[in-house]
Design an enzyme around this catalytic site. Structure first.
Site, PDB file in Angstrom:
ATOM      1  N   GLU A 124       0.818  -1.221   0.000  1.00  0.00           N
ATOM      2  CA  GLU A 124       0.000   0.000   0.000  1.00  0.00           C
ATOM      3  C   GLU A 124       0.850   1.270   0.000  1.00  0.00           C
ATOM      4  O   GLU A 124       0.501   2.265  -0.640  1.00  0.00           O
ATOM      5  CB  GLU A 124      -0.930  -0.010   1.229  1.00  0.00           C
ATOM      6  CG  GLU A 124      -1.890   1.153   1.323  1.00  0.00           C
ATOM      7  CD  GLU A 124      -2.857   1.217   0.141  1.00  0.00           C
ATOM      8  OE1 GLU A 124      -3.701   0.341   0.009  1.00  0.00           O
ATOM      9  OE2 GLU A 124      -2.744   2.170  -0.669  1.00  0.00           O
ATOM     10  N   GLY A 129       2.311   7.475  -0.905  1.00  0.00           N
ATOM     11  CA  GLY A 129       2.657   7.618   0.520  1.00  0.00           C
ATOM     12  C   GLY A 129       1.552   7.072   1.406  1.00  0.00           C
ATOM     13  O   GLY A 129       1.240   5.882   1.376  1.00  0.00           O
ATOM     14  N   GLY A 182      12.783  14.357   4.615  1.00  0.00           N
ATOM     15  CA  GLY A 182      12.611  12.901   4.495  1.00  0.00           C
ATOM     16  C   GLY A 182      11.698  12.497   3.350  1.00  0.00           C
ATOM     17  O   GLY A 182      11.203  11.374   3.313  1.00  0.00           O
ATOM     18  N   LYS A 200       5.607   4.184  -9.877  1.00  0.00           N
ATOM     19  CA  LYS A 200       4.276   4.214  -9.251  1.00  0.00           C
ATOM     20  C   LYS A 200       3.161   4.083 -10.288  1.00  0.00           C
ATOM     21  O   LYS A 200       2.181   3.371 -10.055  1.00  0.00           O
ATOM     22  CB  LYS A 200       4.130   5.499  -8.444  1.00  0.00           C
ATOM     23  CG  LYS A 200       5.030   5.511  -7.206  1.00  0.00           C
ATOM     24  CD  LYS A 200       5.130   6.897  -6.617  1.00  0.00           C
ATOM     25  CE  LYS A 200       5.930   6.901  -5.323  1.00  0.00           C
ATOM     26  NZ  LYS A 200       6.296   8.256  -4.887  1.00  0.00           N
ATOM     27  N   GLY A 297       6.867  11.166   3.374  1.00  0.00           N
ATOM     28  CA  GLY A 297       7.103  11.581   4.757  1.00  0.00           C
ATOM     29  C   GLY A 297       6.923  10.425   5.721  1.00  0.00           C
ATOM     30  O   GLY A 297       6.276   9.424   5.409  1.00  0.00           O
TER      31      GLY A 297
HETATM   32  P1  NDP Z   1      15.966   5.710   4.434  1.00  0.00           P
HETATM   33  O1  NDP Z   1      17.208   5.815   3.635  1.00  0.00           O
HETATM   34  O2  NDP Z   1      15.621   6.796   5.374  1.00  0.00           O
HETATM   35  O3  NDP Z   1      15.945   4.348   5.248  1.00  0.00           O
HETATM   36  C1  NDP Z   1      16.442   3.140   4.771  1.00  0.00           C
HETATM   37  C2  NDP Z   1      17.114   2.429   5.925  1.00  0.00           C
HETATM   38  O4  NDP Z   1      17.464   1.119   5.514  1.00  0.00           O
HETATM   39  C3  NDP Z   1      18.399   3.137   6.374  1.00  0.00           C
HETATM   40  O5  NDP Z   1      18.466   3.189   7.778  1.00  0.00           O
HETATM   41  C4  NDP Z   1      19.469   2.246   5.770  1.00  0.00           C
HETATM   42  O6  NDP Z   1      20.672   2.278   6.502  1.00  0.00           O
HETATM   43  C5  NDP Z   1      18.821   0.881   5.879  1.00  0.00           C
HETATM   44  N1  NDP Z   1      19.410  -0.065   4.966  1.00  0.00           N
HETATM   45  C6  NDP Z   1      19.773   0.114   3.685  1.00  0.00           C
HETATM   46  N2  NDP Z   1      20.293  -1.005   3.164  1.00  0.00           N
HETATM   47  C7  NDP Z   1      20.281  -1.927   4.157  1.00  0.00           C
HETATM   48  C8  NDP Z   1      20.711  -3.276   4.269  1.00  0.00           C
HETATM   49  N3  NDP Z   1      21.260  -3.904   3.245  1.00  0.00           N
HETATM   50  N4  NDP Z   1      20.532  -3.914   5.429  1.00  0.00           N
HETATM   51  C9  NDP Z   1      19.994  -3.286   6.483  1.00  0.00           C
HETATM   52  N5  NDP Z   1      19.571  -1.997   6.455  1.00  0.00           N
HETATM   53  C10 NDP Z   1      19.712  -1.329   5.299  1.00  0.00           C
HETATM   54  O7  NDP Z   1      14.791   5.506   3.371  1.00  0.00           O
HETATM   55  P2  NDP Z   1      13.252   5.791   3.579  1.00  0.00           P
HETATM   56  O8  NDP Z   1      12.823   5.315   4.898  1.00  0.00           O
HETATM   57  O9  NDP Z   1      12.953   7.176   3.156  1.00  0.00           O
HETATM   58  O10 NDP Z   1      12.641   4.872   2.419  1.00  0.00           O
HETATM   59  C11 NDP Z   1      12.570   3.471   2.567  1.00  0.00           C
HETATM   60  C12 NDP Z   1      11.764   2.894   1.411  1.00  0.00           C
HETATM   61  O11 NDP Z   1      10.445   3.455   1.449  1.00  0.00           O
HETATM   62  C13 NDP Z   1      12.305   3.245   0.032  1.00  0.00           C
HETATM   63  O12 NDP Z   1      12.030   2.176  -0.819  1.00  0.00           O
HETATM   64  C14 NDP Z   1      11.492   4.460  -0.385  1.00  0.00           C
HETATM   65  O13 NDP Z   1      11.383   4.586  -1.769  1.00  0.00           O
HETATM   66  C15 NDP Z   1      10.151   4.109   0.224  1.00  0.00           C
HETATM   67  N6  NDP Z   1       9.287   5.231   0.496  1.00  0.00           N
HETATM   68  C16 NDP Z   1       9.771   6.311   1.173  1.00  0.00           C
HETATM   69  C17 NDP Z   1       8.939   7.359   1.473  1.00  0.00           C
HETATM   70  C18 NDP Z   1       9.407   8.558   2.178  1.00  0.00           C
HETATM   71  O14 NDP Z   1       8.621   9.504   2.307  1.00  0.00           O
HETATM   72  N7  NDP Z   1      10.638   8.603   2.675  1.00  0.00           N
HETATM   73  C19 NDP Z   1       7.523   7.328   1.079  1.00  0.00           C
HETATM   74  C20 NDP Z   1       7.113   6.111   0.408  1.00  0.00           C
HETATM   75  C21 NDP Z   1       7.978   5.114   0.138  1.00  0.00           C
HETATM   76  P3  NDP Z   1      21.758   3.420   6.172  1.00  0.00           P
HETATM   77  O15 NDP Z   1      21.105   4.723   6.381  1.00  0.00           O
HETATM   78  O16 NDP Z   1      22.842   3.134   7.120  1.00  0.00           O
HETATM   79  O17 NDP Z   1      22.124   3.206   4.729  1.00  0.00           O
HETATM   80  N1  HSE Z   2      10.531  10.086  -2.859  1.00  0.00           N
HETATM   81  C1  HSE Z   2       9.150   9.762  -2.884  1.00  0.00           C
HETATM   82  C2  HSE Z   2       8.341  10.996  -3.139  1.00  0.00           C
HETATM   83  C3  HSE Z   2       8.745   9.121  -1.593  1.00  0.00           C
HETATM   84  O1  HSE Z   2       8.886  12.092  -3.002  1.00  0.00           O
HETATM   85  O2  HSE Z   2       7.170  10.893  -3.492  1.00  0.00           O
HETATM   86  C4  HSE Z   2       7.330   8.615  -1.596  1.00  0.00           C
HETATM   87  O3  HSE Z   2       7.197   7.509  -2.440  1.00  0.00           O
END
Ligand code: NDP
Ligand code: HSE
Length: 377
Positions: A124, A129, A182, A200, A297
């Site tokens: 989802e 988001g 973020g 998407k 976010g």
């Molecule tokens: P972040 O970079 O903030 O978080 C990812 C985390 O995963 C980091 O702490 C990273 O560690 C860790 N990580 C990466 N590789 C590994 C690994 N091999 N083993 C263990 N831990 C690992 O990303 P987001 O939280 O922003 O995004 C996560 C996912 O969600 C992505 O696919 C993104 O596209 C998706 N998403 C994000 C949104 C957003 O608003 N941010 C919204 C919707 C979807 P380290 O930092 O040390 O590399």
């Molecule tokens: N980087 C993406 C955005 C995160 O800005 O929409 C949400 O999927």
């Protein structure tokens, strides 16, 4: 107790912890069971975090623990996210994800593996988001033929375009701001060049038409060429420039593209500003349905991740997953060059000319010095 592991403790992973802990009593009442975060997998340690002692660095600890019912993958990137998800499904653990890169690239295979192993693969949070869009597309619109889907699907670019439009903000500074908040991908090129929105719209097209179009076949243009002059020109026409993912069926094939579009102020997508996303779904029976909310976010995205965790905890194998999506080949895709829409040219002297696409071809040939070409939605 329903035990889960969080993979990736960044923006969305930490948001998922917050939603699950802050709203634990509401969730427990709804599920009829307690959702327990047993492990957190990350590259880093979080010694000051209340759940710091649950952090592990070796995925096999999670995979080999028979008490783990579900893995929530929020690491980002294709690998090892895909590999970890596949392994969990094969071990009979449900997987939920916010990772649209994995869903778009490997979703067909992972859904199949989930079915074979009597578990669910839910995503989802991968589109829009926090906006509920995947589940409504699968469930609530199942009785409709989907005529088209048009959406502002990327929060980062919508935030940048809005800041440029409202405050004349600088592109690079605003991108840094979106990263600090973020919203952006680990590599923000995916946002500003349109790849994230392409993933998407490919996922939404798969729900609408049953075919997962490879992202490489989605005609994709980002916002890097959009200037303040374009934005001002759009305003003079009563429009805003939005990065739009669009899909529809034409002559039995699927048209799919991500392009900056001029959106008229009469269109509800015109008012979708900042980090908000808006998705308009046109159907044969319901007509138009609009979905609106925060498209990126920490907590909004985590809200969608937790919706999937709840669905899996309550419904197990029969949680809301699409039943049949197959991989698409080039034959399925309607050529972008044949798609017809109105085009606005902006010239060096600031004048604008609105023409149909067919007229535009002849018009460009005259070499009359247009500095930009913007398509109407
Ligand atoms: P972040 O970079 O903030 O978080 C990812 C985390 O995963 C980091 O702490 C990273 O560690 C860790 N990580 C990466 N590789 C590994 C690994 N091999 N083993 C263990 N831990 C690992 O990303 P987001 O939280 O922003 O995004 C996560 C996912 O969600 C992505 O696919 C993104 O596209 C998706 N998403 C994000 C949104 C957003 O608003 N941010 C919204 C919707 C979807 P380290 O930092 O040390 O590399
Ligand atoms: N980087 C993406 C955005 C995160 O800005 O929409 C949400 O999927």
């Amino acid at each position: 107790m329903f035990n889960i592991a969080i993979l990736g403790f960044g923006t969305v992973g930490q948001g998922t912890y917050e939603v699950l802990t802050q709203n634990a009593s509401i969730i427990e009442k709804r599920v009829g069971d307690r959702i327990n975060i047993k492990y957190i997998l990350d590259l880093r340690d979080f010694p000051d975090h209340p759940y710091g002692d649950r952090v592990v660095h070796d995925y096999s600890v999670i995979l080999n623990d028979p008490e783990i019912d579900l893995v929530a993958e929020m690491m980002g990137g294709s690998h090892p996210a895909y590999d970890f998800s596949k392994a969990a499904l094969m071990e009979g653990k449900h997987v939920v994800t916010s990772n649209k890169e994995v869903v778009a690239n490997f979703g067909v295979e992972l859904l199949q593996i989930a079915r074979e192993n009597g578990v669910c693969y839910l995503f989802e949070a991968s589109v829009g988001g926090g906006i509920p869009i995947i589940r409504p597309m699968i469930n609530d619109l199942a009785q409709n033929r989907i005529i088209s889907v048009s959406g502002i699907l990327n929060g980062t670019t919508n935030y940048i375009l809005t800041q440029m439009s409202e405050f004349g903000a600088d592109f690079s500074e605003t991108l840094k701001d979106a990263q600090a908040k973020g919203y952006a991908e680990a590599n923000p090129a995916a946002d500003i060049e349109g790849t994230d929105a392409a993933r998407k719209i490919a996922i939404l097209a798969s729900l609408a038409y049953g075919k997962m179009i490879p992202v490489s076949m989605v005609h994709t243009e980002g916002i890097t060429k959009i200037t303040t002059a374009d934005i001002e020109a759009a305003k003079s026409l009563g429009c805003a420039i939005k990065l739009i993912g669009h899909t529809c069926e034409i002559d039995g094939r699927i048209f799919i593209a991500v392009t900056p579009r001029l959106v008229s102020e009469r269109d509800p997508l015109h008012g979708v500003c900042g980090v908000f996303n808006g998705i308009s779904v046109d159907t044969d029976m319901l007509g138009r349905a609009m979905f609106y909310g925060r498209g990126a976010g920490k907590l909004p995205t985590a809200s969608a991740v937790v919706a999937d965790i709840i669905d899996a905890a309550m419904n197990g194998e029969s949680a809301t997953a699409p039943c049949s999506i197959t991989s698409a080949d080039a034959e399925c895709v309607y050529p972008f060059e044949e798609y017809v829409c109105e085009v606005v040219y902006r010239f060096t002297d600031g004048s604008l000319k609105k023409v149909t696409e067919r007229e535009a071809d002849a018009f460009t040939g005259e070499g009359v010095g247009a500095v930009s070409r913007l398509r109407m939605l």
